[in-house]
Design a protein around this motif. Structure first.
Motif, PDB file in Angstrom:
ATOM      1  N   GLY A  57       0.787  -1.352   0.115  1.00  0.00           N
ATOM      2  CA  GLY A  57      -0.020  -0.024  -0.075  1.00  0.00           C
ATOM      3  C   GLY A  57       0.833   1.193  -0.024  1.00  0.00           C
ATOM      4  O   GLY A  57       0.444   2.407  -0.670  1.00  0.00           O
ATOM      5  N   ALA A  58       1.878   1.287   0.874  1.00  0.00           N
ATOM      6  CA  ALA A  58       2.833   2.559   0.783  1.00  0.00           C
ATOM      7  C   ALA A  58       3.408   2.664  -0.609  1.00  0.00           C
ATOM      8  O   ALA A  58       3.846   3.674  -0.828  1.00  0.00           O
ATOM      9  CB  ALA A  58       3.890   2.457   1.922  1.00  0.00           C
ATOM     10  N   THR A  59       4.080   1.461  -0.938  1.00  0.00           N
ATOM     11  CA  THR A  59       4.690   1.541  -2.503  1.00  0.00           C
ATOM     12  C   THR A  59       3.390   2.037  -3.524  1.00  0.00           C
ATOM     13  O   THR A  59       3.842   2.863  -4.267  1.00  0.00           O
ATOM     14  CB  THR A  59       4.835   0.105  -3.108  1.00  0.00           C
ATOM     15  N   THR A  60       2.100   1.779  -3.289  1.00  0.00           N
ATOM     16  CA  THR A  60       1.334   2.313  -4.176  1.00  0.00           C
ATOM     17  C   THR A  60       1.154   3.823  -4.065  1.00  0.00           C
ATOM     18  O   THR A  60       1.053   4.748  -4.963  1.00  0.00           O
ATOM     19  CB  THR A  60       0.039   1.735  -4.098  1.00  0.00           C
ATOM     20  N   GLU A  61       1.186   4.409  -2.941  1.00  0.00           N
ATOM     21  CA  GLU A  61       1.144   5.873  -2.595  1.00  0.00           C
ATOM     22  C   GLU A  61       2.184   6.603  -3.190  1.00  0.00           C
ATOM     23  O   GLU A  61       2.065   7.683  -3.778  1.00  0.00           O
ATOM     24  CB  GLU A  61       0.830   6.016  -1.047  1.00  0.00           C
ATOM     25  N   PRO A 112       4.836   8.824 -14.188  1.00  0.00           N
ATOM     26  CA  PRO A 112       4.626   9.662 -15.204  1.00  0.00           C
ATOM     27  C   PRO A 112       3.044   9.619 -16.051  1.00  0.00           C
ATOM     28  O   PRO A 112       3.024   9.966 -17.162  1.00  0.00           O
ATOM     29  CB  PRO A 112       5.631   9.242 -16.135  1.00  0.00           C
ATOM     30  N   CYS A 113       2.352   8.791 -15.549  1.00  0.00           N
ATOM     31  CA  CYS A 113       0.938   8.306 -16.210  1.00  0.00           C
ATOM     32  C   CYS A 113       0.049   7.964 -15.071  1.00  0.00           C
ATOM     33  O   CYS A 113       0.405   7.720 -13.818  1.00  0.00           O
ATOM     34  CB  CYS A 113       1.066   7.203 -17.054  1.00  0.00           C
ATOM     35  N   PRO A 114      -1.221   7.929 -15.580  1.00  0.00           N
ATOM     36  CA  PRO A 114      -2.237   7.631 -14.319  1.00  0.00           C
ATOM     37  C   PRO A 114      -2.035   6.357 -13.766  1.00  0.00           C
ATOM     38  O   PRO A 114      -1.605   5.370 -14.283  1.00  0.00           O
ATOM     39  CB  PRO A 114      -3.571   7.672 -15.343  1.00  0.00           C
ATOM     40  N   VAL A 115      -2.699   6.299 -12.596  1.00  0.00           N
ATOM     41  CA  VAL A 115      -2.249   4.971 -11.863  1.00  0.00           C
ATOM     42  C   VAL A 115      -3.657   4.734 -11.277  1.00  0.00           C
ATOM     43  O   VAL A 115      -4.393   5.421 -10.528  1.00  0.00           O
ATOM     44  CB  VAL A 115      -1.590   5.297 -10.534  1.00  0.00           C
ATOM     45  N   LEU A 117      -8.458   6.150  -9.438  1.00  0.00           N
ATOM     46  CA  LEU A 117      -7.859   6.241 -10.630  1.00  0.00           C
ATOM     47  C   LEU A 117      -7.319   7.686 -10.237  1.00  0.00           C
ATOM     48  O   LEU A 117      -8.042   8.781 -10.130  1.00  0.00           O
ATOM     49  CB  LEU A 117      -8.388   6.433 -12.017  1.00  0.00           C
ATOM     50  N   SER A 118      -5.979   7.896 -10.407  1.00  0.00           N
ATOM     51  CA  SER A 118      -5.245   9.233 -10.019  1.00  0.00           C
ATOM     52  C   SER A 118      -4.442   9.562 -11.063  1.00  0.00           C
ATOM     53  O   SER A 118      -3.685   8.902 -11.818  1.00  0.00           O
ATOM     54  CB  SER A 118      -4.240   9.082  -8.885  1.00  0.00           C
ATOM     55  N   VAL A 119      -4.456  11.030 -11.418  1.00  0.00           N
ATOM     56  CA  VAL A 119      -3.981  11.408 -12.693  1.00  0.00           C
ATOM     57  C   VAL A 119      -3.289  12.752 -12.233  1.00  0.00           C
ATOM     58  O   VAL A 119      -3.809  13.680 -11.548  1.00  0.00           O
ATOM     59  CB  VAL A 119      -5.102  11.761 -13.863  1.00  0.00           C
TER      60      VAL A 119
END
Length: 322
Positions: free
Chosen positions: A127-131, A138-141, A312-314
């Motif tokens: 989870g920390a890696t995802t944040e 460089p792109c949406p996650v 979805l974060s952009v």
């Protein structure tokens, strides 16, 4: 229009990451996209029986490690359902979020799909890696929440249901916006996804209150007169901006409605998402670093951590797909 050609999916072989891989495989198949799977190697000599005894050379251990992990990944990719056009498995050593974001940049990924789990110790690290990936990508996650209760987990696992485009499947997308450049980009994604998946769209703006000043008090704020006048100005501006976003969605045939509320954005976004049974949150992220991030924090990272749905974060990216 959504056009995805390359997806990157980080996998650490936890239950959450394998579920995210299953989802990434289905999304890749839907958009006829290539799928790259990245696995970060940490201690291959400890993960292979006999490795700690020196029975194998380091090179042999690495090869054995890769073979075992590759078999596990391929087993998931071969499961029944929609599949990616083609795939590659990438092994890297290093700091996970750095390797993920560097690889995304090198392969020109349109999107990163990864697990955002916080229920088990091993998955708290994920989870920390995802944040951190959200902050530097460089792109949406697209972070897939995989630590729900059993009923919600089973719903996520039914990839066929998630891909079902029939009109009787009700979906809701939440777009929190602060009207920044990043939020404007996120609104384009939210409208595109709502149209593609026939989802309702909720546009949310939270007017952040000043902790030391009561909203209804008449304490002076420098340059704004009374507190009530200050907030009244913010409200009128927000109403016009939110209406503009909703109007754009409605023009695309999307059922859109708005929320404008006062409070703490981190808390209010989560509360609305829960109240409305939201399926996906789409929001911009500033990707702040250092002191500015310490002062303001990252609302998006907090939502990725605490939301009970996928996010979805952009941000203004080097690469996007809408």
């Amino acid at each position: 229009m959504i056009s995805i050609r390359k997806i990157l999916c980080p996998v650490d072989l936890s239950k959450g990451s394998l579920l995210a891989l299953k989802f990434a495989n289905a999304i890749s198949g839907r958009y006829r996209a290539s799928l790259a799977i990245i696995h970060i190697m940490e201690n291959p000599h400890l993960d292979i029986p006999g490795g700690e005894t020196g029975a194998f050379s380091f090179g042999e251990l690495v090869n054995l490690y890769k073979e075992e992990r590759q078999e596990e990944i391929i087993d998931v990719l071969k499961q029944k359902g929609t599949h990616a056009v083609d795939y590659e498995i990438i092994f890297k050593e290093g700091v996970p979020y750095k390797e993920i974001t560097d690889t995304a940049r090198n392969i020109k990924a349109d999107m990163i799909i990864m697990s955002s789990s916080t229920s088990e110790k091993s998955e708290k690290v994920a989870g920390a890696t995802t944040e951190r990936t959200v902050r530097f990508a460089p792109c949406p996650v697209l972070s897939i929440k995989t630590d729900h209760d059993q009923e919600k987990r089973e719903k996520i696992e039914k990839i066929g249901d998630l891909m079902d485009m029939s009109p009787n499947v009700k979906r809701t997308i939440l777009l929190p916006t602060d009207f920044s450049e990043h939020s404007e980009l996120a609104s384009n994604y939210a409208i595109a996804f709502a149209k593609e998946y026939k989802a309702d769209l909720i546009v949310l703006h939270v007017i952040e209150t000043i902790a030391e000043v009561s909203f209804m008090s008449s304490v002076d704020l420098p340059g704004y007169g009374t507190t009530s006048i200050y907030y009244d100005g913010l409200l009128k501006d927000a109403q016009a901006r939110v209406k503009n976003i909703c109007d754009k969605a409605i023009e695309q045939g999307i059922k859109a409605r708005e929320y404008i509320i006062y409070g703490n954005p981190r808390r209010e976004i989560i509360d609305i998402a829960d109240k409305e049974s939201v399926d996906l949150i789409i929001m911009g992220t500033h990707g702040r670093k250092g002191f500015s991030r310490f002062i303001s924090g990252s609302v998006t990272e907090a939502i990725v951590r605490n939301a009970q749905c996928s996010v979805l974060s952009v941000k203004h990216p080097e690469h996007n797909f809408v």
